[in-house]
Design a protein around this motif. Structure first.
Motif, PDB file in Angstrom:
ATOM      1  N   GLN A 146       1.932  13.090 -23.012  1.00  0.00           N
ATOM      2  CA  GLN A 146       0.723  13.793 -23.454  1.00  0.00           C
ATOM      3  C   GLN A 146      -0.538  13.189 -22.828  1.00  0.00           C
ATOM      4  O   GLN A 146      -1.611  13.769 -22.908  1.00  0.00           O
ATOM      5  CB  GLN A 146       0.622  13.786 -24.990  1.00  0.00           C
ATOM      6  CG  GLN A 146       1.597  14.744 -25.676  1.00  0.00           C
ATOM      7  CD  GLN A 146       3.044  14.255 -25.629  1.00  0.00           C
ATOM      8  OE1 GLN A 146       3.304  13.049 -25.599  1.00  0.00           O
ATOM      9  NE2 GLN A 146       3.990  15.182 -25.579  1.00  0.00           N
ATOM     10  N   ARG A 147      -0.377  12.004 -22.237  1.00  0.00           N
ATOM     11  CA  ARG A 147      -1.448  11.362 -21.469  1.00  0.00           C
ATOM     12  C   ARG A 147      -2.646  10.932 -22.290  1.00  0.00           C
ATOM     13  O   ARG A 147      -2.936  11.462 -23.344  1.00  0.00           O
ATOM     14  CB  ARG A 147      -1.961  12.293 -20.351  1.00  0.00           C
ATOM     15  CG  ARG A 147      -1.016  12.400 -19.192  1.00  0.00           C
ATOM     16  CD  ARG A 147      -1.149  11.137 -18.327  1.00  0.00           C
ATOM     17  NE  ARG A 147      -0.168  11.117 -17.267  1.00  0.00           N
ATOM     18  CZ  ARG A 147       0.997  10.502 -17.343  1.00  0.00           C
ATOM     19  NH1 ARG A 147       1.347   9.872 -18.427  1.00  0.00           N
ATOM     20  NH2 ARG A 147       1.824  10.517 -16.325  1.00  0.00           N
ATOM     21  N   GLY A 148      -3.309   9.947 -21.737  1.00  0.00           N
ATOM     22  CA  GLY A 148      -4.581   9.555 -22.334  1.00  0.00           C
ATOM     23  C   GLY A 148      -5.709  10.147 -21.521  1.00  0.00           C
ATOM     24  O   GLY A 148      -5.491  10.747 -20.486  1.00  0.00           O
ATOM     25  N   TYR A 149      -6.896  10.012 -21.979  1.00  0.00           N
ATOM     26  CA  TYR A 149      -8.041  10.376 -21.154  1.00  0.00           C
ATOM     27  C   TYR A 149      -9.159   9.367 -21.412  1.00  0.00           C
ATOM     28  O   TYR A 149      -9.192   8.723 -22.468  1.00  0.00           O
ATOM     29  CB  TYR A 149      -8.502  11.804 -21.393  1.00  0.00           C
ATOM     30  CG  TYR A 149      -8.909  12.128 -22.798  1.00  0.00           C
ATOM     31  CD1 TYR A 149     -10.254  12.103 -23.178  1.00  0.00           C
ATOM     32  CD2 TYR A 149      -7.954  12.470 -23.754  1.00  0.00           C
ATOM     33  CE1 TYR A 149     -10.625  12.408 -24.470  1.00  0.00           C
ATOM     34  CE2 TYR A 149      -8.321  12.775 -25.045  1.00  0.00           C
ATOM     35  CZ  TYR A 149      -9.665  12.742 -25.404  1.00  0.00           C
ATOM     36  OH  TYR A 149     -10.016  13.038 -26.687  1.00  0.00           O
TER      37      TYR A 149
ATOM     38  N   ILE B  25      -9.446   6.512 -24.812  1.00  0.00           N
ATOM     39  CA  ILE B  25      -9.499   6.738 -26.260  1.00  0.00           C
ATOM     40  C   ILE B  25      -8.208   7.300 -26.839  1.00  0.00           C
ATOM     41  O   ILE B  25      -8.104   7.450 -28.028  1.00  0.00           O
ATOM     42  CB  ILE B  25     -10.684   7.643 -26.665  1.00  0.00           C
ATOM     43  CG1 ILE B  25     -10.551   9.020 -26.036  1.00  0.00           C
ATOM     44  CG2 ILE B  25     -12.010   6.988 -26.357  1.00  0.00           C
ATOM     45  CD1 ILE B  25     -11.474  10.025 -26.668  1.00  0.00           C
ATOM     46  N   SER B  26      -7.250   7.566 -26.010  1.00  0.00           N
ATOM     47  CA  SER B  26      -6.044   8.125 -26.630  1.00  0.00           C
ATOM     48  C   SER B  26      -4.804   7.237 -26.468  1.00  0.00           C
ATOM     49  O   SER B  26      -3.692   7.716 -26.593  1.00  0.00           O
ATOM     50  CB  SER B  26      -5.771   9.519 -26.103  1.00  0.00           C
ATOM     51  OG  SER B  26      -5.581   9.457 -24.735  1.00  0.00           O
ATOM     52  N   LEU B  27      -5.006   5.963 -26.196  1.00  0.00           N
ATOM     53  CA  LEU B  27      -3.867   5.046 -26.234  1.00  0.00           C
ATOM     54  C   LEU B  27      -3.510   4.789 -27.692  1.00  0.00           C
ATOM     55  O   LEU B  27      -4.363   4.424 -28.487  1.00  0.00           O
ATOM     56  CB  LEU B  27      -4.224   3.720 -25.543  1.00  0.00           C
ATOM     57  CG  LEU B  27      -4.493   3.804 -24.044  1.00  0.00           C
ATOM     58  CD1 LEU B  27      -4.876   2.441 -23.495  1.00  0.00           C
ATOM     59  CD2 LEU B  27      -3.272   4.339 -23.323  1.00  0.00           C
ATOM     60  N   ARG B  28      -2.266   5.004 -28.025  1.00  0.00           N
ATOM     61  CA  ARG B  28      -1.826   4.860 -29.412  1.00  0.00           C
ATOM     62  C   ARG B  28      -1.151   3.514 -29.625  1.00  0.00           C
ATOM     63  O   ARG B  28      -0.426   3.035 -28.748  1.00  0.00           O
ATOM     64  CB  ARG B  28      -0.816   5.955 -29.778  1.00  0.00           C
ATOM     65  CG  ARG B  28      -1.220   7.370 -29.418  1.00  0.00           C
ATOM     66  CD  ARG B  28      -2.568   7.769 -29.937  1.00  0.00           C
ATOM     67  NE  ARG B  28      -2.717   7.523 -31.377  1.00  0.00           N
ATOM     68  CZ  ARG B  28      -3.889   7.512 -32.007  1.00  0.00           C
ATOM     69  NH1 ARG B  28      -5.004   7.677 -31.343  1.00  0.00           N
ATOM     70  NH2 ARG B  28      -3.926   7.303 -33.312  1.00  0.00           N
ATOM     71  N   PRO B  29      -1.349   2.901 -30.789  1.00  0.00           N
ATOM     72  CA  PRO B  29      -0.664   1.637 -31.066  1.00  0.00           C
ATOM     73  C   PRO B  29       0.838   1.850 -31.272  1.00  0.00           C
ATOM     74  O   PRO B  29       1.250   2.791 -31.959  1.00  0.00           O
ATOM     75  CB  PRO B  29      -1.318   1.132 -32.360  1.00  0.00           C
ATOM     76  CG  PRO B  29      -1.959   2.307 -32.983  1.00  0.00           C
ATOM     77  CD  PRO B  29      -2.242   3.312 -31.896  1.00  0.00           C
TER      78      PRO B  29
END
Ligand SMILES: Nc1ncnc2c1ncn2[C@@H]1O[C@H](COP(=O)(O)OP(=O)(O)OP(=O)(O)O)[C@@H](O)[C@H]1O
Ligand SMILES: [Mg+2]
Length: 123
Positions: free
Chosen positions: A37-40, A51-55
């Motif tokens: 789903q990728r980060g941006y 801002i969309s890196l998930r722990p």
């Protein structure tokens, strides 16, 4: 070595799989990442921030090669959300390890990564 990137809430079930299979150790690290789903990135106070890196948790366990397929299947089951899984449930990677040494005894190889007796299971 099996490296699993999993959700925090599945750690206990994944550790139970390792215990069941007699794997004698594990390293767990808090990580952040993204999958398909990728980060941006966004600029924040002059720097670019993803801002969309998930722990997630990274679970690393070295084991005898023969048990890897079974452990990987069981781990995938243990780390899957619900019956059919959810986007973001994670990934499992398998890599070759040349050797292992138990520092206390100096022994090398498979014996260092396998519990011999059931009483020794658990972390
Ligand atoms: N190719 C990869 N390399 C390294 N780490 C990865 C890779 N793919 C996923 N990860 C790690 O696994 C975590 C979860 O990935 P995720 O489950 O979202 O994968 P996916 O390919 O997007 O699958 P899904 O479509 O089920 O979400 C990521 O946050 C990242 O830390
Ligand atoms: Mg994903």
């Amino acid at each position: 070595m099996v490296i699993a990137i999993i959700r925090h809430e599945h750690l206990q079930a994944v550790q139970d799989v390792l215990d069941e299979c007699g794997v004698s150790g594990v390293t767990v690290t808090e990580v952040k990442g993204c999958g398909a789903q990728r980060g941006y990135t966004e600029r924040y106070r002059g720097t670019s921030v993803n801002i969309s890196l998930r722990p997630r948790l990274k679970v690393e366990a070295v084991m005898r090669q023969e048990i890897v397929p079974v452990v990987v299947d069981k781990m995938a089951g243990a780390a899957r959300t619900g019956e059919s899984g959810e986007v973001g449930d994670g990934k499992i990677f398998v890599i070759d390890v040349e050797d292992a040494v138990r520092i206390r005894t100096g022994e090398h190889g498979a014996a260092t990564v396998q519990h011999q007796q059931r009483e020794m299971w658990g972390h």
